[in-house]
Design an enzyme around this catalytic site. Sequence first.
Site, mmCIF file in Angstrom:
data_model
loop_
_atom_site.group_PDB
_atom_site.id
_atom_site.type_symbol
_atom_site.label_atom_id
_atom_site.label_comp_id
_atom_site.label_asym_id
_atom_site.label_seq_id
_atom_site.Cartn_x
_atom_site.Cartn_y
_atom_site.Cartn_z
ATOM 1 N N ASN A 1 -8.220 -2.903 -2.352
ATOM 2 C CA ASN A 1 -9.613 -2.677 -1.976
ATOM 3 C C ASN A 1 -10.007 -1.211 -2.071
ATOM 4 O OD1 ASN A 1 -7.919 -2.379 0.500
ATOM 5 N ND2 ASN A 1 -9.876 -1.841 1.439
ATOM 6 N N HIS A 2 -9.046 -0.297 -1.998
ATOM 7 C CA HIS A 2 -9.379 1.124 -2.105
ATOM 8 C C HIS A 2 -9.564 1.579 -3.548
ATOM 9 C CE1 HIS A 2 -9.310 2.943 1.960
ATOM 10 N NE2 HIS A 2 -8.721 1.789 2.244
ATOM 11 N N ASP B 1 -6.519 7.306 -1.745
ATOM 12 C CA ASP B 1 -7.237 7.461 -0.466
ATOM 13 C C ASP B 1 -6.281 7.748 0.692
ATOM 14 O OD1 ASP B 1 -9.822 7.263 -1.396
ATOM 15 O OD2 ASP B 1 -10.043 5.149 -0.940
ATOM 16 N N ARG B 2 -6.815 8.475 1.655
ATOM 17 C CA ARG B 2 -6.153 8.869 2.905
ATOM 18 C C ARG B 2 -5.042 9.893 2.683
ATOM 19 N NH1 ARG B 2 -7.832 6.069 7.408
ATOM 20 N NH2 ARG B 2 -8.869 4.066 7.078
ATOM 21 N N ASP C 1 -3.898 -0.301 -3.548
ATOM 22 C CA ASP C 1 -4.123 0.829 -2.639
ATOM 23 C C ASP C 1 -3.176 1.980 -2.965
ATOM 24 O OD1 ASP C 1 -6.177 -0.545 -1.476
ATOM 25 O OD2 ASP C 1 -5.444 -0.352 0.582
ATOM 26 N N HIS D 1 -2.623 -4.619 2.513
ATOM 27 C CA HIS D 1 -3.965 -4.406 3.057
ATOM 28 C C HIS D 1 -4.043 -3.974 4.512
ATOM 29 C CE1 HIS D 1 -8.264 -4.690 2.964
ATOM 30 N NE2 HIS D 1 -8.382 -5.880 3.532
ATOM 31 N N ARG E 1 -14.629 -6.809 8.903
ATOM 32 C CA ARG E 1 -14.692 -5.960 7.710
ATOM 33 C C ARG E 1 -16.055 -6.052 7.025
ATOM 34 N NH1 ARG E 1 -9.624 -3.851 6.173
ATOM 35 N NH2 ARG E 1 -7.792 -5.073 6.729
ATOM 36 N N ASP F 1 0.834 -1.213 0.000
ATOM 37 C CA ASP F 1 0.000 0.000 0.000
ATOM 38 C C ASP F 1 0.866 1.260 0.000
ATOM 39 O OD1 ASP F 1 -1.343 -2.265 1.169
ATOM 40 O OD2 ASP F 1 -2.918 -0.935 1.876
ATOM 41 N N HIS G 1 -3.684 -8.346 -2.984
ATOM 42 C CA HIS G 1 -3.790 -7.289 -1.989
ATOM 43 C C HIS G 1 -4.241 -7.806 -0.631
ATOM 44 C CE1 HIS G 1 -4.145 -3.257 -0.430
ATOM 45 N NE2 HIS G 1 -5.342 -3.561 0.019
ATOM 46 N N HIS H 1 -1.063 4.563 -0.675
ATOM 47 C CA HIS H 1 -2.092 5.487 -0.188
ATOM 48 C C HIS H 1 -1.798 6.969 -0.429
ATOM 49 C CE1 HIS H 1 -5.065 2.861 1.541
ATOM 50 N NE2 HIS H 1 -4.123 2.131 2.126
#
Length: 434
Positions: free
Chosen positions: A164-165, A135-136, A132, A322, A295, A103, A216, A105
């Site tokens: 997943n993002h 995001d964030r 990923d 993840h 989740r 990730d 992921h 991000h």
Amino acid sequence: MDSLADDSPSPSILPTTDPPPDLPLTWPKDGALTADFLRRLTSAFDWSSRNLPASEFPSVLPFPAFNGLVLAASNLLHREPNCVAVDPRGTDGEGSEVVVVGDVHGQLHDVIFLLGDAGFPSERRFFVFNGDYVDRGAWGLETFVLLLAWKIYLPNRVFLLRGNHESKYCTSVYGFEQEVLAKYGDQGKSVYRKCLRCFEELPLASIIAGSVFTAHGGLFRTMPVVSSKRSKGKKGRKVIVNADVKPLALGSLEELSKARRMVLDPPWEGSNLIPGDVLWSDPSASPGLSPNEERGIGLLFGPNCTAEFLKKYHLKLIIRSHEGPDAREKRPGLTGVQEGYSVDHVVEPGKLITLFSAPDYPQFQATEDRYKNKGAYIVLQPPDYATPIFHSFEAITPRPKANAYYDYENVIDSDEELDLASMSTNSSALGSSS
């Protein structure tokens, strides 16, 4: 083909007020990217993140340039299978090394550092990114575009997997949608839709040198074919008798290859559960396979599941991502990822590793006490590619000042139960409007 030599200096990660030349960037008429374009793109994104407000991003990468790039990348990704075979062995017997990244991000400056520290993608160095990208962090768009450009430049050396993002639901909750709208204004909705369509094209997993499975989230369930029994009812009508329900069992690579990956939000119910499992599942210290109730999607899989999968396909490693430091502290029996990685399962056939490449994560935190985790990447080398070499690194400081694009003080953690009804509604709404 010109290339970024392995010993090329890393693009500048020091603050500068001098704009790079040749702005705005333009998409080449022939669609062929060069090493010089990659350098200019990296430099432009680094500079603009430090010196321009978000609303002026089109002065760096105008919509036509973005559009050309994302369409070219989508066309490449669309042709790749759900599980890509990464073959670094070569025909000369020497073999190339493979860098695996977890990730990131939207932490652009850490990604720029990582690329330079590991050595840029080249004919002798493969890269597998494990999802990923957005995001964030405040620079998800720049990060995603930069990696797409690398994919276009070296399509058989750079592999981008889905996280997943990379979904409608997550990007509407954790900032990427708002980031895109802030940076492209009136054209933001179109840019966002094109990014979502590109997310759908991303492969789900890879197998490196026939020895390493990367995905992921992790492992996935089998989807048994329902064989309904039929009996005659009144007036000769056929009545479908409920088929036998089998317990959870691991899925096969053949099933993974046939799964329908091109969905904005992988479903948590129905007959197409493999994409959601691959992107959302987590390892457990306890044996067995069970629903990932925390989740609300995906599975929890124990060491025996890892051993079964490795043995069945003659693999040595599973590398998944993840989970950052915030998620991992809630996993009893598993170690943290403060160094950017964790070896979660050690079994007779091999190992399961969690890899996280975003240091000092998340960028925006509601508490004064930060996790201060390192990021890491893994280098796999010939001849067997089965002995991971871990490289941990600190976050680049100082980070440019930026505002968050989501309510990080109140947003639900992505490792907690999701608003699945909202996920379904968002996906349906986007599908009907595009």
